[in-house]
Design a protein around this motif. Sequence first.
Motif, PDB file in Angstrom:
ATOM      1  N   ARG A 265      11.909  29.687  -7.973  1.00  0.00           N
ATOM      2  CA  ARG A 265      11.829  29.129  -9.349  1.00  0.00           C
ATOM      3  C   ARG A 265      10.866  29.876 -10.194  1.00  0.00           C
ATOM      4  NH1 ARG A 265      13.709  23.995 -10.088  1.00  0.00           N
ATOM      5  NH2 ARG A 265      13.523  24.665 -12.631  1.00  0.00           N
ATOM      6  N   PRO A 266      11.121  31.100 -10.332  1.00  0.00           N
ATOM      7  CA  PRO A 266      10.354  31.815 -11.184  1.00  0.00           C
ATOM      8  C   PRO A 266      10.447  31.365 -12.745  1.00  0.00           C
ATOM      9  CG  PRO A 266      12.156  33.220 -10.781  1.00  0.00           C
ATOM     10  CD  PRO A 266      12.197  31.994  -9.623  1.00  0.00           C
ATOM     11  N   ASP A 267      11.491  30.646 -13.210  1.00  0.00           N
ATOM     12  CA  ASP A 267      11.487  30.003 -14.472  1.00  0.00           C
ATOM     13  C   ASP A 267      10.515  29.048 -14.670  1.00  0.00           C
ATOM     14  OD1 ASP A 267      13.079  28.526 -12.252  1.00  0.00           O
ATOM     15  OD2 ASP A 267      13.676  27.267 -13.852  1.00  0.00           O
ATOM     16  N   THR A 268       9.717  28.563 -13.563  1.00  0.00           N
ATOM     17  CA  THR A 268       8.653  27.487 -13.798  1.00  0.00           C
ATOM     18  C   THR A 268       7.269  28.090 -13.604  1.00  0.00           C
ATOM     19  OG1 THR A 268       8.522  26.914 -11.213  1.00  0.00           O
ATOM     20  CG2 THR A 268      10.192  25.715 -12.520  1.00  0.00           C
ATOM     21  N   ILE A 269       7.263  29.282 -13.696  1.00  0.00           N
ATOM     22  CA  ILE A 269       5.912  29.698 -13.566  1.00  0.00           C
ATOM     23  C   ILE A 269       4.837  29.595 -14.462  1.00  0.00           C
ATOM     24  CG2 ILE A 269       6.476  32.195 -14.809  1.00  0.00           C
ATOM     25  CD1 ILE A 269       4.940  33.512 -12.362  1.00  0.00           C
ATOM     26  N   PHE A 270       5.373  29.139 -15.677  1.00  0.00           N
ATOM     27  CA  PHE A 270       4.101  28.887 -16.786  1.00  0.00           C
ATOM     28  C   PHE A 270       3.762  27.465 -16.337  1.00  0.00           C
ATOM     29  CE2 PHE A 270       6.372  32.433 -18.915  1.00  0.00           C
ATOM     30  CZ  PHE A 270       5.379  32.995 -19.640  1.00  0.00           C
ATOM     31  N   GLY A 271       4.323  26.806 -15.371  1.00  0.00           N
ATOM     32  CA  GLY A 271       3.903  25.471 -15.293  1.00  0.00           C
ATOM     33  C   GLY A 271       3.154  25.137 -13.937  1.00  0.00           C
ATOM     34  N   ALA A 272       2.814  26.652 -13.374  1.00  0.00           N
ATOM     35  CA  ALA A 272       1.836  26.396 -12.380  1.00  0.00           C
ATOM     36  C   ALA A 272       0.529  26.042 -12.683  1.00  0.00           C
ATOM     37  CB  ALA A 272       1.701  27.802 -11.659  1.00  0.00           C
ATOM     38  N   THR A 273      -0.062  24.985 -11.686  1.00  0.00           N
ATOM     39  CA  THR A 273      -1.437  24.498 -12.203  1.00  0.00           C
ATOM     40  C   THR A 273      -2.340  24.837 -10.834  1.00  0.00           C
ATOM     41  OG1 THR A 273      -1.035  22.378 -11.381  1.00  0.00           O
ATOM     42  CG2 THR A 273      -0.584  22.885 -13.546  1.00  0.00           C
ATOM     43  N   ASP A 403       7.019  25.720 -23.505  1.00  0.00           N
ATOM     44  CA  ASP A 403       5.850  26.089 -23.359  1.00  0.00           C
ATOM     45  C   ASP A 403       5.863  27.163 -22.182  1.00  0.00           C
ATOM     46  OD1 ASP A 403       4.762  24.031 -25.003  1.00  0.00           O
ATOM     47  OD2 ASP A 403       4.540  22.624 -23.237  1.00  0.00           O
ATOM     48  N   SER A 404       6.759  27.957 -22.556  1.00  0.00           N
ATOM     49  CA  SER A 404       6.844  29.233 -21.544  1.00  0.00           C
ATOM     50  C   SER A 404       6.748  30.576 -22.237  1.00  0.00           C
ATOM     51  CB  SER A 404       8.150  28.970 -20.887  1.00  0.00           C
ATOM     52  OG  SER A 404       8.051  27.909 -19.814  1.00  0.00           O
ATOM     53  N   GLY A 405       5.935  30.585 -23.270  1.00  0.00           N
ATOM     54  CA  GLY A 405       5.611  31.895 -24.088  1.00  0.00           C
ATOM     55  C   GLY A 405       7.253  32.484 -24.616  1.00  0.00           C
ATOM     56  N   SER A 406       7.279  33.759 -24.598  1.00  0.00           N
ATOM     57  CA  SER A 406       8.497  34.251 -25.166  1.00  0.00           C
ATOM     58  C   SER A 406       9.801  33.540 -24.543  1.00  0.00           C
ATOM     59  CB  SER A 406       8.407  35.691 -25.155  1.00  0.00           C
ATOM     60  OG  SER A 406       8.461  36.217 -23.678  1.00  0.00           O
ATOM     61  N   PHE A 407       9.862  32.957 -23.281  1.00  0.00           N
ATOM     62  CA  PHE A 407      11.038  32.598 -22.517  1.00  0.00           C
ATOM     63  C   PHE A 407      11.325  31.323 -23.135  1.00  0.00           C
ATOM     64  CE2 PHE A 407       8.546  35.585 -19.920  1.00  0.00           C
ATOM     65  CZ  PHE A 407       9.589  36.508 -20.015  1.00  0.00           C
ATOM     66  N   SER A 412      17.698  27.634 -17.685  1.00  0.00           N
ATOM     67  CA  SER A 412      16.770  28.110 -16.322  1.00  0.00           C
ATOM     68  C   SER A 412      17.243  29.185 -15.675  1.00  0.00           C
ATOM     69  CB  SER A 412      16.826  26.904 -15.539  1.00  0.00           C
ATOM     70  OG  SER A 412      15.927  25.724 -16.082  1.00  0.00           O
ATOM     71  N   GLU A 413      18.820  29.263 -15.458  1.00  0.00           N
ATOM     72  CA  GLU A 413      19.331  30.335 -14.661  1.00  0.00           C
ATOM     73  C   GLU A 413      19.093  31.686 -15.346  1.00  0.00           C
ATOM     74  OE1 GLU A 413      20.224  30.088 -11.617  1.00  0.00           O
ATOM     75  OE2 GLU A 413      19.608  28.192 -11.659  1.00  0.00           O
ATOM     76  N   VAL A 414      18.978  31.830 -16.778  1.00  0.00           N
ATOM     77  CA  VAL A 414      18.743  32.880 -17.612  1.00  0.00           C
ATOM     78  C   VAL A 414      17.384  33.213 -17.378  1.00  0.00           C
ATOM     79  CG1 VAL A 414      19.088  34.081 -19.771  1.00  0.00           C
ATOM     80  CG2 VAL A 414      20.844  32.371 -19.163  1.00  0.00           C
ATOM     81  N   LYS A 416      15.319  32.759 -15.164  1.00  0.00           N
ATOM     82  CA  LYS A 416      14.844  33.184 -13.569  1.00  0.00           C
ATOM     83  C   LYS A 416      15.077  34.774 -13.762  1.00  0.00           C
ATOM     84  CE  LYS A 416      16.139  29.259 -10.794  1.00  0.00           C
ATOM     85  NZ  LYS A 416      17.214  28.678  -9.647  1.00  0.00           N
ATOM     86  N   LYS A 417      16.188  35.296 -14.202  1.00  0.00           N
ATOM     87  CA  LYS A 417      16.373  36.644 -14.075  1.00  0.00           C
ATOM     88  C   LYS A 417      15.470  37.289 -15.171  1.00  0.00           C
ATOM     89  CE  LYS A 417      21.321  35.981 -13.204  1.00  0.00           C
ATOM     90  NZ  LYS A 417      22.748  36.561 -13.357  1.00  0.00           N
ATOM     91  N   ALA A 418      15.226  36.580 -16.358  1.00  0.00           N
ATOM     92  CA  ALA A 418      14.499  37.263 -17.387  1.00  0.00           C
ATOM     93  C   ALA A 418      13.063  37.579 -16.854  1.00  0.00           C
ATOM     94  CB  ALA A 418      14.497  36.435 -18.542  1.00  0.00           C
ATOM     95  N   ILE A 419      12.585  36.323 -16.261  1.00  0.00           N
ATOM     96  CA  ILE A 419      11.196  36.388 -15.947  1.00  0.00           C
ATOM     97  C   ILE A 419      10.926  37.199 -14.711  1.00  0.00           C
ATOM     98  CG2 ILE A 419       9.377  34.880 -14.821  1.00  0.00           C
ATOM     99  CD1 ILE A 419      10.313  32.611 -16.548  1.00  0.00           C
ATOM    100  N   THR A 420      11.999  37.524 -13.737  1.00  0.00           N
ATOM    101  CA  THR A 420      11.775  38.263 -12.559  1.00  0.00           C
ATOM    102  C   THR A 420      11.579  39.934 -13.125  1.00  0.00           C
ATOM    103  OG1 THR A 420      12.693  36.730 -10.855  1.00  0.00           O
ATOM    104  CG2 THR A 420      12.716  38.841 -10.453  1.00  0.00           C
ATOM    105  N   GLY A 421      12.773  40.050 -14.041  1.00  0.00           N
ATOM    106  CA  GLY A 421      12.840  41.406 -14.827  1.00  0.00           C
ATOM    107  C   GLY A 421      11.560  41.857 -15.283  1.00  0.00           C
ATOM    108  N   PHE A 422      10.720  40.739 -16.107  1.00  0.00           N
ATOM    109  CA  PHE A 422       9.651  40.913 -16.615  1.00  0.00           C
ATOM    110  C   PHE A 422       8.430  41.553 -15.697  1.00  0.00           C
ATOM    111  CE2 PHE A 422       5.394  39.918 -18.623  1.00  0.00           C
ATOM    112  CZ  PHE A 422       5.605  40.454 -19.850  1.00  0.00           C
ATOM    113  N   ALA A 423       8.267  40.507 -14.785  1.00  0.00           N
ATOM    114  CA  ALA A 423       7.236  40.804 -13.636  1.00  0.00           C
ATOM    115  C   ALA A 423       7.703  42.256 -12.965  1.00  0.00           C
ATOM    116  CB  ALA A 423       7.330  39.778 -12.459  1.00  0.00           C
TER     117      ALA A 423
END
Length: 843
Positions: A265-273, A403-407, A412-414, A416-423
Amino acid sequence: MKADFEKFFIAKSKNMNTEIYDFTAIESKWQDKWRKEKTFKVTEEPQKKKYYLLEMFPYPSGRIHMGHVRNYSIGDVVARFKRMQGYNVLHPMGWDAFGLPAENAAIKNNTHPAKWTYENIDYMKNQLQSMGLSYDWDREIATCNPEYYRWEQLFFIKLYKKGLVYPKVTTVNWCENCQTVLANEQVIDGCCWRCDANVMPREMNGWFFKITAYAEELLEGCDKLSGWPEKVLTMQRNWIGKSIGAEIDFAIEGSDKKITVFTTRPDTIFGATFMSIAPDHKYIQELCAGTGKEEELAAFAEKTKIARQRQNPEDELVKEGIFTGLYAINPFNSDRLPVFAANFVLAEYGTGAVMAVPAHDQRDFDFARQYNLPIKIVVQPEDAFLESQSMTAAHEGPGILADSGSFTGMQSEVAKKAITGFAADNGFGKKQTTYRLRDWGISRQRYWGAPIPIIYCERCGVQPVAEKDLPVTLPPDVKIEKSGKSPLHDLESFYQTTCPKCGGYGRRETDTMDTFVESSWYFARYACPDYTDGPLKKGAVDHWLPVDQYIGGVEHAILHLLYSRFFTKIMRDLGYLSIDEPFINLLTQGMVIKDGSKMSKSKGNVVDPDILIKKYGADTVRLFSLFAAPPERDLEWSDQGVEGSFRFLNRVYRFVQDNLVMLGTTGAQVPVTMNEAGRELHRKTHQTIQKVGNDINGKFHFNTAISAIMELTNTLYTLTAENSDNKPENAAIKEAVEAIILLLSPMVPHFCEEMWERLGKNTPLSDTSWPEFDQEATKEESITLVVQVNGKVRSKLQVEADCPEAILKEKTLADDKVVKFIDGKTIRKIIVVKNKLINIVVS
């Protein structure tokens, strides 16, 4: 069960012959004949359709049990049925002879495992032969024979050279009772699968098959196994455990080190605490050096290992964690995340570290609540708005990012790909696929197994045994300690050898292979058991494989069946096979239950097949095991059921004996014109032939097939009763009797061969074709038609089969019972379901 049998057995009249057939003499006669004439010996015949029928071979434990009887009876019915259909049937048998059961029994009885094993093989072989099973005994194999295991040693060497076998030090499952390592699959509820003792973790060097190299092919292959039970395929898919996601690097604050996490779930990375890391992560001590947490973490890791070993797979550990003193930095928003060692994170899955997003993962949510950690919502469902303070459970579904910056605002499914690609573009992550499947540890610290063909040389390092020196055989003159410790570790005459590369001193590997290695390829060796130039003869295996029907217990869904699929692929890649999968169809039969639980010596509810066979004969035991329940379901033991099966065979026997003269002098041709009883018996005979063939062929509905034969037998008795004024023609009676014997023959072969011979037949049933039914003869002359008015049953009509619709409607509307429900009403429509019902819709 009792009611089922009472349905089919008619009380004997005073004048009925009460002679009981001599099953002992009959079964002995036909078993001797089959053995002497090698009736079931088979060779490749390209002009005939082949059929390879195989039941999972047994451990030579000393005695067969009712589970064996049921399993092998099922297989034998299919083998005999297919042979009668004209197939060239391969039906072999052998012995899964290595492993802990034989060694532990030998220790208990103060004898050598080889002596114990071969004595048991002799006894059990006699038992199987006494059941009349149609095996080609010329293909018999025992996996403890050096001429068998030499070839798996060759497989080991070839795989080692290809990098698919390797040694490593790892934490293993150690059974102190059995003094050996267990594969993960052999640990059940934290206990040894053999002795039920608690399993403990231990660091040890061992050899591994790289089954993970075939993870994707094993997974994809599940989709092609349409002849396997879905529950088995689900178990295999779950065990392989494919996950698609991303690996992302988190820097450790104040250090040049980093922790890599895997997430689906890379789409949730901004919620990691916070971050969770496995207590036994390979880098945890290094990362935590100097924090003062080292001892506490080491103790927690050991506690977690033991708890996992004893954990029921269906239960979750109570979540626990220890703060490591470390902080990781989220590369997307620079948030500072405390790092916890958590007992629910597995070092062997993914990277052994997890970014914790409590708002969107229930496990993380529970942990966060327990340790008072923040919860941050970054995925909002489309039909609601979440607030962290009021959440009672994690929202694990998809939604819109918040609350996920530019994303922010992405689906969610979109995202996942965008955040993985950014990384990936920024050098701190990548797309990744992981599997739950681990490599197969095959090293066992016991004597009774195939020696691992490896030599250790101080000068040359690890060296495989030269192929010309195979097999590496077990030394026979050894004494095994009561503890089970292998004598090979201390036996100089075994471990002292020479290096195959330099000729200098070498020390032989003293571990033996997991017994599941032997059972992972035996099905292929049956195609060419006497071949001496290699493990498999290409022409023979190409002819016979894959196995058309495999039969065995569902308890082997992961261990044996997954390993066999893996071995098929490596044998293919080594050039020995041309197939991708070993078994086209799989039947997993149920257990035999008595007094509410599985038969076992410990529960005192075992029924000895030898005693039953002596009292009733093998055919009765076979018939009961096939009739009492469908093969895929558990069979509830019934003494009345066994007795009922015996009575039924005697009813058939008495009818044949009482009518031998008539049956022997009557012509085979059924007359075109017959009386009513003759027509009824002729019709019932062909209906039964049709049903039994359909029930056996691919469906394995033996219980309903046998029921149909019993019904035909009852019809035969009823229509030929002495007080009957309208008996069938002799030709119709003869046709029915011969059909009963032919249809029963795969289930009760001795009995039927004897009856067939007494009817004057010169060709044995083993060489006789399966009977064909006449489609026209199966049709009923008249049928009972259900009549409904507005969907409610109001009457029943006796009409000719295939009666024209116009006449049906006319008869229905004239029926007195129907008239009172439609009189004075408007008929909207009349619905006719051919030969079943007619429904009048009125208003």
